[in-house]
Every structure is written in C-alpha cells, then in structure tokens.
Design an enzyme around this catalytic site. Structure first.
Site, PDB file in Angstrom:
ATOM      1  N   CYS A  73      -5.741   4.166   2.838  1.00 35.84           N
ATOM      2  CA  CYS A  73      -4.901   5.176   2.356  1.00 35.84           C
ATOM      3  C   CYS A  73      -5.870   6.811   2.862  1.00 35.84           C
ATOM      4  O   CYS A  73      -4.784   7.358   3.481  1.00 35.84           O
ATOM      5  CB  CYS A  73      -5.405   5.693   0.561  1.00 35.84           C
ATOM      6  SG  CYS A  73      -4.254   5.564  -0.709  1.00 35.84           S
ATOM      7  N   GLU A  92      -9.849  -3.002  -0.739  1.00 29.46           N
ATOM      8  CA  GLU A  92     -11.502  -2.603  -1.686  1.00 29.46           C
ATOM      9  C   GLU A  92     -11.330  -3.405  -2.647  1.00 29.46           C
ATOM     10  O   GLU A  92     -12.301  -3.961  -3.091  1.00 29.46           O
ATOM     11  CB  GLU A  92     -12.285  -1.468  -1.293  1.00 29.46           C
ATOM     12  CG  GLU A  92     -11.671  -0.040  -2.367  1.00 29.46           C
ATOM     13  CD  GLU A  92     -10.320   0.577  -1.694  1.00 29.46           C
ATOM     14  OE1 GLU A  92      -9.805   0.161  -0.748  1.00 29.46           O
ATOM     15  OE2 GLU A  92     -10.505   1.787  -1.917  1.00 29.46           O
ATOM     16  N   HIS A 132      -5.417   0.037  -0.528  1.00 29.66           N
ATOM     17  CA  HIS A 132      -7.113   0.122  -0.660  1.00 29.66           C
ATOM     18  C   HIS A 132      -6.343  -1.741  -0.446  1.00 29.66           C
ATOM     19  O   HIS A 132      -7.386  -2.386  -1.706  1.00 29.66           O
ATOM     20  CB  HIS A 132      -7.015   0.342  -2.525  1.00 29.66           C
ATOM     21  CG  HIS A 132      -6.871   1.881  -2.412  1.00 29.66           C
ATOM     22  ND1 HIS A 132      -7.655   2.631  -2.136  1.00 29.66           N
ATOM     23  CD2 HIS A 132      -5.694   2.749  -3.208  1.00 29.66           C
ATOM     24  CE1 HIS A 132      -7.476   3.632  -2.269  1.00 29.66           C
ATOM     25  NE2 HIS A 132      -5.897   3.743  -2.688  1.00 29.66           N
TER      26      HIS A 132
HETATM   27  N1  GLN Z   1      -4.121  11.548  -1.539  1.00 31.83           N
HETATM   28  C1  GLN Z   1      -3.816  10.587  -1.106  1.00 31.83           C
HETATM   29  C2  GLN Z   1      -2.085  10.510  -1.437  1.00 31.83           C
HETATM   30  O1  GLN Z   1      -1.959  10.990  -2.296  1.00 31.83           O
HETATM   31  C3  GLN Z   1      -4.407   9.619  -0.801  1.00 31.83           C
HETATM   32  C4  GLN Z   1      -4.313   9.193  -1.860  1.00 31.83           C
HETATM   33  C5  GLN Z   1      -5.702   7.972  -2.065  1.00 31.83           C
HETATM   34  O2  GLN Z   1      -6.602   8.118  -0.881  1.00 31.83           O
HETATM   35  N2  GLN Z   1      -6.079   7.015  -2.679  1.00 31.83           N
HETATM   36  O3  GLN Z   1      -1.039   9.939  -1.294  1.00 31.83           O
END
Ligand code: GLN
Length: 540
Positions: free
Chosen positions: A383, A512, A510
């Site tokens: 992410c 995970e 994600h």
């Molecule tokens: N802050 C980044 C976004 O909003 C990444 C978010 C995250 O890593 N969950 O896109």
C-alpha cells in the site's frame, strides 16, 4: 444454531480474542461450522478512524468493513467468512437506535436503554444467525472487561438472549487472569472470584472459566476457583502463557479439553475429537525452523506490537512454509538518513515498507526503498510501500525532481501518486477510501504472475485513498518499472515490480489480510524465499 459468548475479567489484553479464536479452531477441527463475531462497547462506529496507537491495526474485511484486529485472529484461526455484520460497536448500536427514533419507528414510545438498545444488540445476533443458516456455532466475543460501565448493555443483552433461545443452546465462557505474586510465590484467585461474582450479579453464570496463568494451574487452585465461581471443577480451564507462538494456543487449551466441555454444554457432544495434526505440524515448523532471516519493517509504529499485526503474522506463515524463522527488526524511518541508511538497514535480508497514513518518516522510507533497489536487497512494499517505491523510482531513476504523493505535498511538480478526481468531492472521514476486496488482472510473464501461480485474476483487500498516477505510467515504464497488475474495473495500478532486480515488488492492496497459517499469501511467501536466497548468497 448454538451460541458461545466470551467475556473477559480482571484486566484487558488477556488474550481473550486469541482464546476465542483458539476455541474456534478446535471446534472447526471437530467438524463443526463456526462463525465468529466481536462486540466492542466503544462509541466509535468502527475503528477506521482510530489511531493505531490507540487501537492497533485496523483489520479490513472483504466487504470493506474496517474492524477490530481480533477479527484478524478469527480469520486466521478459523475459515468462517466474516463481514461487517461480524463486528458491532456501541457506536453502531446507538446510531441505529437514534435513526429509528428519528424515522418514527418506535411509534411514539419513550426510547430507552432497555429494551430498545438491548434489543438492537440481540437483533444483530439473530440477524447473523439468520443469514448463516449453515453455521453450527456462532461465537461472540465481548470486548472490554466485565464491570466496565460501557459493557453493561451488552451483558444484559446476552442474558436476555440466552433465555430467549434456551440456556441449553448457549455456553458462557469467562476469561480471567490469575496473577502470580512473586514475593509470596503464589497464584492469586481472588480477582477471578470477584470478576465472576460481578458477572453473576449481572445475571450470567459462566459455564467455563478460562484462567490465564503464567505457569500451570494446580489442583488446589482449580478447586478453589470452581467452588467460589460456582462452576464444576473440570470447567476451570488453564490458559498458560505459550512459550513460542500464538499458534500454540489451541493446543494449550486442548490440554484441558475445552472443546469437549463446550460441545457437551451446547448439545453437540456427538462430534469427534479434533483433528489437530496439520495444525501441530505448522506449529512445529514455526518453533523449530531450519533457517533464519532478518527482515526490516520500515514503518511508523515501531514500538507497537499490534500496529502491523497481520503483517507480522503473514511473515510467520510464510516463514513456516520455507522452514524459516523470520526475525523482524522494526525500523523507525524518522531516524533513517542518507548518511546512515547502510548502518540502519544494511544487515537485513529483506525490506518491507508497510501501509500507513500521513507524512511522518516518509523520506526515511524512500531512502529504505532506494537502498533495497540499489543494493539488490529483496523489497516488498504494501500500500503506502508501493507509493513510496513509485516516488523513489520517479525521483532517482526517472530524474523527476521533487516527485511525491499528493498526500504529502499538494504542490509537488510531479504527483506520481495522486487522488482520483471523483474522490475529491466526497467528504467525511473514511468515505473516500477504496476499501475492501477488488478484482485485479495480472499480466503474464511477470514476477507477480509467477508468484500467484499463473492466476489471471485475483481478489485482494484495499484500504487507501491515493493511487499510482497513470499520467506517469509510460515514463516510469520506459526506465524499467513493470506494471504487473491493474484493477479490473478502473484499470488502476495494483502491482509494480522491477524485473532487473532479484525481488522488488509492491502492491497497492493489503495481502496481509488474506494469509493463513497453512496457506501463506503468495507475495509474502515469495518475499521470504527471496530473502532466504539473499542470505545464502551474501553469507556464503
Ligand atoms: N496513505 C496512503 C493512501 O491513503 C496509503 C494507505 C495505506 O497504506 N493503507 O493511499
């Protein structure tokens, strides 16, 4: 359907969620279909807006629900499919009651805590049962500690519920702490007695008392707890501190045959003993691995065990699959500078940049990604970790000076990570995030496609606001960045990699949240394997 309710006593952080999840594992291995849910008495509608400092990780489900991290344990320990229905907070309960009141649904009655709020809580249990007719056992964990004022309505709702469905269909389990007083050399049962007394005062007699202990529970104490908590001696179960891994918890609880006690209580005593061989094998691989690697997790919440919970668990799963212990060093990227990158992370076999929000430590993360790229250390970005990799590549390979994410610098000359136009119009915290499971298309011939074993389409969970800016796609590709997956619906970039690097991959979702003990996520598995190869190469 049968029901199990798990409450906690004495202190929080007892491992109540793990105890519940472990019972789930044991029941599932007895052949039962188990579904788990969590009730959280706090007033937030969901933990999505809470700081990880307060609450640990926000665990995201397929349907995009942002939930308590205990739901992560549930999904890792059982196979039940969870949805937003499986995490109820006081915030949701009151929100719903007040909406109904405004809509005139209470037909002019005085709206009260009892029955209207308690009905709302019970309704959730009935609804989940109704929507999952194939489930044998619905297990509900109540957050917090018995005696907390904010938990009272939940406890009262459970008391009523048990009467409504018949006590023979319900098992109440209370998890408490037996403190060990070093100076006296004694384990103390009084807090447990008082906590059960409190529960009984509220009309609930626990069927089973699970006692969290540092060591074992001797016969005298078992008898004492049984006598003063008004339960049978064999219904006092020890839950010892496990030596190595949380995955030992089901095996530990099995020593006192907790699953047998539960099924006997709810009339499912005919089910066979649990089949735990596969689980035991997994635990063995976790505890006695052949190899060892060191991975740097370069993030923001390095002091918090729970902030990247699912990532740490996923590394354990992937490690077990490769007979490898994954030693994690948590790097606070606020301390990483151009002058000390090698000193801070030079010794590791892999670098993982996890998800995150806000600009703290961002430059240090970019340096970590650069170090991984230039030193050919396996890199795995998740992410925010993909956005960081994109910024690093744009700045240092494509020469786009000042490239950044619009999240960190609105006026950057090169917003290589930006927000989608339609999202900008949406207001309200969390409303403009891409949340939950989305389908992506994988491109053949890429590392990603190889790791996913040639799959053409994958479903992964998202939680972010910003995206790879497609205006820069060609420029980055020309310099050797490979886009290996895009979202099926919008064509947004989902995975990037650098083919000239031994292992450099980053995803916008994600992974995970979809790793399980005996089914490690392919990206984690590939990362651990690459780190192991890196270690072999650099050490010998
Ligand atoms: N802050 C980044 C976004 O909003 C990444 C978010 C995250 O890593 N969950 O896109």
């Amino acid at each position: 359907m049968k029901y199990i309710f798990v409450t906690g006593g004495v202190v929080s952080s007892l491992g109540k969620g793990l105890a519940a999840a472990s019972i789930g594992t044991l029941l599932e291995q007895r052949g039962l279909k188990v579904l788990m849910q969590k009730f959280d008495p706090y007033l937030n509608v969901d933990p999505g807006t809470m700081s990880p400092f307060q609450h640990g990780e926000v665990y995201v489900l397929d349907d995009g629900a942002e939930t308590d991290l205990d739901l992560g344990h549930y999904e890792r320990f059982t196979s039940g499919v969870l949805s937003r229905m499986n995490n109820l907070t006081s915030g949701q309960v009151f929100d719903s009651v007040i909406k109904k009141e405004r809509d005139g649904k209470y037909l002019g009655k005085t709206v009260q805590f009892i029955p209207h709020v308690t009905d709302e809580i019970k309704e959730r249990i009935y609804e989940v049962s109704k929507n999952n007719p194939d489930v044998d056992v619905l297990m509900t964990e109540i957050g917090g500690t018995v005696g907390d004022m904010e938990g009272l309505l939940f406890i009262e709702a459970l008391r009523q519920f048990a009467l409504e469905v018949g006590k023979e269909n319900v098992c109440f389990i209370h998890v408490t702490l037996l403190p060990y007083i070093k100076a006296a050399g004694e384990v103390k049962t009084k807090p447990t007695q008082q906590s059960v007394a409190k529960l009984r005062e509220l009309g609930i007699q626990p069927d089973i008392v699970i006692c969290r202990t540092e060591a074992d529970l001797d016969e005298d104490n078992r008898r004492k707890i049984a006598m003063f908590c008004n339960v049978e001696r064999k219904h006092v179960v020890a839950f010892r501190d496990v030596a190595h891994s949380i995955y030992e918890c089901p095996l530990d609880l099995r020593r006192d045959k907790i699953d047998r006690l539960v099924v006997d209580k709810i009339g499912l005593g005919h089910t066979p003993a649990p089949e735990l061989e596969e689980w035991e094998q997994f635990v063995k691989r976790v505890i006695y691995p052949k190899h060892k690697i060191t991975i740097a997790v370069a993030g923001k919440y390095t002091d918090l065990q729970d902030a990247y919970k699912s990532i740490y668990e996923s590394l354990i799963h992937a490690g077990a699959a490769h007979d490898t212990k994954v030693n994690i060093v948590r790097i606070d990227t606020e301390d990483v500078l151009d002058s000390n990158t090698a000193e801070k992370i030079g010794h590791v076999n892999g670098i993982l940049v996890p998800g995150g929000f806000g600009d703290r430590g961002i430059e240090g993360k970019i340096l970590a990604a650069k170090y991984a790229r230039t030193q050919k250390i396996p890199y795995f970005g998740i992410c925010l970790g993909m956005q960081i990799a994109t910024i690093e590549f744009a700045r240092n390979v494509c020469g786009l000076k000042g490239a950044n994410s619009a999240e960190f610098n609105q006026d950057t000359p090169h917003p290589v990570v930006s927000i989608q136009e339609e999202q900008k119009k949406i207001s309200g915290m969390g409303n403009n995030m891409r949340l939950g499971s989305c389908e992506s298309i994988l491109f053949a011939g890429t590392l990603a496609s190889q790791l996913y074993k040639g799959a053409e389409r994958i479903q992964e969970r998202h939680r972010h606001r910003y995206e790879f800016n497609s205006d820069y796609q060609e420029q980055l590709q020309e310099k050797g960045l490979c886009i290996s997956a895009v979202s099926a619906k919008e064509g947004l970039v989902e995975i990037i990699e650098i083919p000239s690097h031994p292992f450099y991959i980053a995803c916008q979702y994600h992974p995970e949240f979809k790793s399980k003990p005996n089914h490690p996520h392919p990206l984690f598995s590939g990362f651990v394997k690459a780190a192991l190869e890196h270690k072999m190469k650099t050490e010998f």
